[in-house]
Design an enzyme around this catalytic site. Structure first.
Site, PDB file in Angstrom:
ATOM      1  NE  ARG A  42      -4.294  -1.320  -0.007  1.00  0.00           N
ATOM      2  CZ  ARG A  42      -4.422  -2.366  -0.822  1.00  0.00           C
ATOM      3  NH1 ARG A  42      -3.460  -2.672  -1.669  1.00  0.00           N
ATOM      4  NH2 ARG A  42      -5.520  -3.106  -0.809  1.00  0.00           N
ATOM      5  CD  GLU A  50      -2.764   3.187  -5.258  1.00  0.00           C
ATOM      6  OE1 GLU A  50      -1.589   2.841  -5.144  1.00  0.00           O
ATOM      7  OE2 GLU A  50      -3.702   2.374  -5.385  1.00  0.00           O
TER       8      GLU A  50
END
Ligand code: NAD
Length: 352
Positions: free
Chosen positions: A257, A286
């Site tokens: 992550r 992101e």
């Protein structure tokens, strides 16, 4: 009609079915969907009415869920306390995540609003572990650069020097389903494996993986690969402090992550040379970028543009999971979670 098609499909797929449990079709709003999601879910869906939305789920789009009993979301859908409150007001009873990680859901708010959350705990840990190796080999042996060079008639080997993985020390943070497989792959290549996890895996230890304190990983590893979830404890596990402990030229790989790595600290680490190679399949900011074609847009995120300017950085758009096997498993498990909910069965993949 949908029910009839469902029955027909079920019979086509298994001629030996004599008695079918008849499900009522449940309306489910799928957020952040792409062509490949539709392809795999349509292939395996028998009795639910799925409405696909391109839009991500967030505070601006939550009212699309009005009238649906369940919604299905992916990794960059922001399921905050406000979104959950609005889902509740819209009549939603279930959040079905088509991912393993659930750090994007306010779990306490879901519990308080009595909305159940289910996930796909394992779809293909091999897909992500193998992808971490792909990033390592690409950064090391520079096959991406060689590919472009040769296509342009440049057969020079200048600056394509790599290093043998054999004999190198690999540090693995998080030895769950993906981390374990990754350790075994790297053992197979003749690497020395150091691992850190809050729970040591005895079986893995017996294969030659040595559990050590986190500091030892930072100080001794040639390659560090992150395979732990994003939690309060692991957020920015790679920051200026940990980067300061690395051997010069360490390779850092993150397929887990984005929030595990402090982006600005990583940029500084690349500038100082502590980080010699950086492979990211996930990125802290992101959600504004990944999974979208922004090739004609002006990218506003200066950090990712700075990262992309380094010759020793490889960034991909969260594709570690992206194999035929994983997409099949994601669709089948999510649909089975939805079936169980609709049938009032115990939810085996319940988060809360
Ligand atoms: P898992 O739950 O099987 O394993 C996670 C491991 O991390 C566990 O062993 C756990 O004990 C350990 N851990 C928890 N807190 C820790 C801490 N503070 N320090 C060190 N270790 C800690 O999960 P998994 O299936 O192996 O997945 C790992 C991560 O990979 C997921 O959380 C997800 O974020 C990520 N992932 C990425 C992709 C992708 O496409 N790039 C796909 C799937 C999963």
């Amino acid at each position: 009609m949908i029910l009839m098609n469902g029955l027909k499909n079920a019979f086509n797929q298994n001629k030996s079915i004599k008695i079918l449990i008849i499900f009522e079709s449940m309306k489910i709003a799928f957020f952040s969907t792409k062509v490949y999601d539709r392809e795999f879910f349509d292939r395996y869906n028998i009795h639910h009415e799925i409405i696909y939305f391109d839009a991500p789920l967030n505070e601006q789009t939550v009212n699309l869920a009005n009238g649906y009993k369940a919604i299905c979301a992916f990794v960059n859908d922001k399921i905050t306390a406000n979104v959950i409150k609005d889902l509740k007001n819209n009549g939603v009873q279930l959040i079905a995540l088509r991912s393993a990680g659930f750090n994007n859901v306010d779990i306490a708010a879901a519990k308080a609003n009595e909305i159940k959350v289910v996930r796909v705990p394992a779809y293909s840990p091999h897909a992500v572990a193998e992808y971490a190796l792909a990033l390592i080999l690409t950064l090391d042996r520079k096959t991406h650069k060689a590919y472009n060079r040769v296509r342009e008639g440049n057969f020079s080997l200048d600056r394509l020097t790599g290093f043998d993985l054999f004999g190198k020390t690999v540090g693995v943070i998080g030895t769950g389903k993906i981390g374990q497989i990754f350790c075994k792959i790297m053992l197979g290549l003749g690497c020395n494996l150091l691992a850190f996890d809050i729970i040591a895996n005895k079986e893995l230890e017996a294969t030659g993986v040595e559990y050590v304190p986190l500091l030892d990983i930072f100080q001794q590893a040639d390659i560090i690969s992150l395979h732990c979830p994003l939690t309060e404890q692991t957020k920015h596990i790679i920051d200026a402090n940990s980067i300061g402990m690395l051997k010069a030229g360490t390779m850092l790989i993150n397929t887990s992550r984005g929030g595990l790595v402090h982006t600005v600290a990583a940029i500084e680490g690349l500038k100082s040379g502590r980080i010699g190679y950086l492979g990211l399949d996930v990125y802290e900011q992101e959600e504004k970028l990944f999974f979208n074609d922004l090739s004609e847009n002006i990218i506003q995120d200066d950090d990712i543009m700075r990262l992309l300017s380094f010759p020793n950085v490889l960034i991909t758009s969260h594709q570690g999971f992206f194999t035929q096997e994983a997409l099949t498993e994601i669709a089948k498990t999510t649909l089975s979670n939805l079936d169980d909910f609709e049938a009032g069965k115990v939810l085996k993949n319940l988060v809360v």
